[in-house]
Scaffold this motif. Structure first.
Motif, short mmCIF file in Angstrom:
data_model
loop_
_atom_site.label_atom_id
_atom_site.label_comp_id
_atom_site.label_asym_id
_atom_site.label_seq_id
_atom_site.Cartn_x
_atom_site.Cartn_y
_atom_site.Cartn_z
N GLN A 363 33.58 40.49 33.19
CA GLN A 363 34.57 40.24 32.12
C GLN A 363 35.24 41.53 31.65
O GLN A 363 34.59 42.51 31.30
CB GLN A 363 33.90 39.55 30.94
N GLY A 364 36.57 41.51 31.70
CA GLY A 364 37.36 42.64 31.22
C GLY A 364 37.40 43.82 32.17
O GLY A 364 37.93 44.88 31.83
N ARG A 365 36.84 43.64 33.37
CA ARG A 365 36.83 44.73 34.35
C ARG A 365 37.54 44.29 35.62
O ARG A 365 37.90 43.13 35.78
CB ARG A 365 35.39 45.16 34.65
N LYS A 393 37.58 31.60 35.58
CA LYS A 393 38.73 32.38 35.10
C LYS A 393 38.34 33.84 34.91
O LYS A 393 39.12 34.75 35.22
CB LYS A 393 39.25 31.80 33.79
N ILE A 394 37.13 34.07 34.40
CA ILE A 394 36.65 35.45 34.22
C ILE A 394 36.57 36.16 35.57
O ILE A 394 37.07 37.28 35.73
CB ILE A 394 35.27 35.46 33.53
N PHE A 395 35.97 35.49 36.55
CA PHE A 395 35.83 36.10 37.88
C PHE A 395 37.19 36.35 38.52
O PHE A 395 37.45 37.43 39.07
CB PHE A 395 34.99 35.21 38.79
N GLN A 396 38.07 35.36 38.46
CA GLN A 396 39.38 35.50 39.10
C GLN A 396 40.21 36.60 38.43
O GLN A 396 40.90 37.35 39.12
CB GLN A 396 40.11 34.16 39.07
N ILE A 456 32.60 46.14 40.92
CA ILE A 456 33.44 46.89 39.97
C ILE A 456 33.50 48.37 40.35
O ILE A 456 34.56 48.99 40.31
CB ILE A 456 32.90 46.74 38.53
N LYS A 457 32.36 48.92 40.73
CA LYS A 457 32.27 50.34 41.03
C LYS A 457 32.68 50.69 42.47
O LYS A 457 33.01 51.83 42.76
CB LYS A 457 30.83 50.83 40.79
N GLY A 458 32.60 49.69 43.37
CA GLY A 458 32.90 49.95 44.78
C GLY A 458 31.74 50.61 45.51
O GLY A 458 31.90 51.05 46.66
N GLU A 459 30.60 50.67 44.87
CA GLU A 459 29.42 51.31 45.43
C GLU A 459 28.19 50.80 44.70
O GLU A 459 28.30 50.17 43.64
CB GLU A 459 29.53 52.83 45.29
N ARG A 464 22.71 48.78 34.35
CA ARG A 464 22.45 49.17 32.97
C ARG A 464 23.57 50.02 32.37
O ARG A 464 23.74 50.08 31.15
CB ARG A 464 21.10 49.89 32.89
N GLU A 465 24.37 50.65 33.24
CA GLU A 465 25.49 51.45 32.76
C GLU A 465 26.63 50.58 32.24
O GLU A 465 27.48 51.05 31.48
CB GLU A 465 26.02 52.33 33.91
N LEU A 466 26.65 49.30 32.65
CA LEU A 466 27.74 48.42 32.23
C LEU A 466 27.32 47.39 31.20
O LEU A 466 28.13 46.60 30.71
CB LEU A 466 28.32 47.67 33.46
#
Length: 467
Positions: A363-365, A393-396, A456-459, A464-466
């Motif tokens: 969500q929001g990322r 909707k959040i995922f899309q 989100i990070k691509g890796e 826990r950071e998010l």
């Protein structure tokens, strides 16, 4: 041998007799079938001019081969179309209930049986699928079986089996934020090994399991087979009964009260005897990622790929093979490993609570550039519920694809496959060579929230950071 456990009680209640070989002939209360392991079994019955003995005790669905993007019939994959047609025909000929696409109840077999209330405490359950152990979360004894055994259950409603030993696995304490049921079972398998459970049923117990909801318990039991155990189970309790009450096939009215009383009697006795006991502290379990080619090759997300010297001698050969196949080197941090594909779904982690946790991260990322990320609900009911909550909707909005229900990339017997040397972050249950559709593709197993974090990070990154 064990005594007074739920396993012993259910085994004894379902024993038809002892065969000359010494094997137990065990009555199977519920038989689940799908399109992959049943066509040959039905053909075997026809060859012998045999009927399905108790068709009302068999339930069918289609899951492994269904496409998750376009489910229009006929399927583009002609073999997949032939397989679903064979199942449709067999169910019709044998008067077996079949939850087909569009029925509202289709989905992964280990998702739909619990959500329909078919899976209940005290049952013996069989299915031609390794991860039938999932149903043990309800206090059932559930076995994955082969095609010839599918034939046996269709013809006789029994199986010939050796009785298992029982190992009690206690996990006590509260899990840290960012640590989920998937991390618990990956940690257990990492510690005991992929062969550690051979010859055993695993009873999962302790205060950590007492705090888990049914879907979390299913995740753990689902992967008991990956630790070598033939089945895994949790004793039924109020959480079990609250989940089952009012579901389609659950007992109703006065029968419900009788059922709960009986289910309670099946719980392992306070003085039950076990063949082995292993105890874990929940606070010691980190968000866990597999780095190799077995589910036992796991490490904490903030740890490094182990060196051969850090491993048991019997684990070093497969580790050397894993280093080469995965293109990872001993001592390399797993965090930061680049990801090409992120898959959220499967019978391990495709339920509504899994999607909710992943959606919190999404969500929001935005999904990182160059990463293909997609979400596959475990059933039509899960999909409907997720859409009612707006999770789709959040995922899309975050850049994930939202798909139709099915097994999808868990085993890639459908169009969802890795390409070439792609590496995936996957919420599924196996990371074997070629498991996700490419003979050279690579799989890192982790929780749905961790998969969303990787997207989100691509890796590989620490959820826990998010949070």
């Amino acid at each position: 041998m064990s005594k007074g456990t739920l396993f012993d009680k259910v085994w004894d209640l379902h024993t038809v007799g002892t065969l000359p070989s010494g094997l137990t002939q065990l009555f199977i209360g519920l038989h689940l079938i799908h399109e992959v392991t049943s066509p040959q079994a039905f053909a075997m019955l026809k060859e012998r001019d045999l009927k399905v003995l108790f068709p009302q005790r068999t339930i069918a669905t289609v899951d492994h081969i269904v496409p998750t993007e376009n489910q229009a019939r006929p399927f583009v994959d002609t073999m997949a179309e032939e397989m679903i047609q064979a199942l449709e025909k067999s169910c019709q000929e044998n008067d077996i209930t079949f939850y087909n696409i569009g029925s509202g109840n289709q989905g992964i077999v280990h998702v739909i049986a619990p959500e329909l209330g078919l899976t209940q405490p005290g049952m013996t359950i069989a299915c031609g699928d390794s991860h039938t152990s999932s149903h043990g979360a309800f206090g059932a004894i559930a076995f994955g079986i082969g095609t010839s055994q599918v034939r046996d259950v269709l013809a006789s409603q029994t199986l010939a089996l050796s009785k298992l030993k029982v190992r009690k696995i206690e996990v006590n304490g509260r899990l840290q934020p960012g640590v989920y049921a998937k991390d618990v079972i990956l940690h257990i398998i990492r510690t005991l090994g992929v062969k550690g459970g051979v010859g055993y049923a695993y009873e999962f117990a302790g205060t950590t399991f007492a705090q888990m909801n049914m879907e979390e318990r299913m995740t753990v039991c689902n992967m008991a087979i990956e630790g070598g155990a033939r089945c895994g189970y949790v004793n039924p309790d109020q959480i079990t009964y609250d989940y089952l009450q009012n579901r389609d096939f659950a007992p109703k009215g006065a029968d419900w009260e009788k059922a709960v009383t009986w289910w309670e009697s099946l719980r392992s006795n306070a003085d039950a005897e076990y063949d082995d006991l292993v105890v874990f502290n929940a606070e010691d379990i980190p968000p866990t990622v597999t780095w190799g080619i077995t589910p036992g090759q796991g490490i904490g997300v903030d740890q490094k790929v182990p060196t051969a010297a850090e491993l048991l001698e019997e684990d070093r050969f497969i580790a050397e093979e894993a280093y080469r196949y995965m293109d990872l080197y001993p001592g390399q941090p797993i965090q930061g490993t680049k990801i090409d594909v992120c898959f959220i779904g499967s019978c391990t982690n495709g339920r509504i609570s899994d999607l909710r946790e992943a959606a919190k991260i999404a969500q929001g990322r935005q999904v990182a550039e160059g990463v293909k990320a997609f979400v596959v609900p475990g059933s039509e009911r899960v999909k409907k519920e997720a859409e009612a909550e707006g999770l789709d909707k959040i995922f899309q909005a975050a850049g994930f694809e939202w798909r139709e229900p099915g097994c999808s990339m868990c085993l890639a017997m459908n169009p969802d496959k890795l390409q070439g040397r792609q590496i995936s972050a996957s919420s599924s249950n196996r990371n074997f060579k070629g498991r996700q559709g490419s003979s050279s593709g690579r799989t890192l197993l982790m929780s749905p929230a961790m998969v969303a974090t990787a997207a989100i990070k691509g890796e590989v990154a620490d959820v826990r950071e998010l949070l």
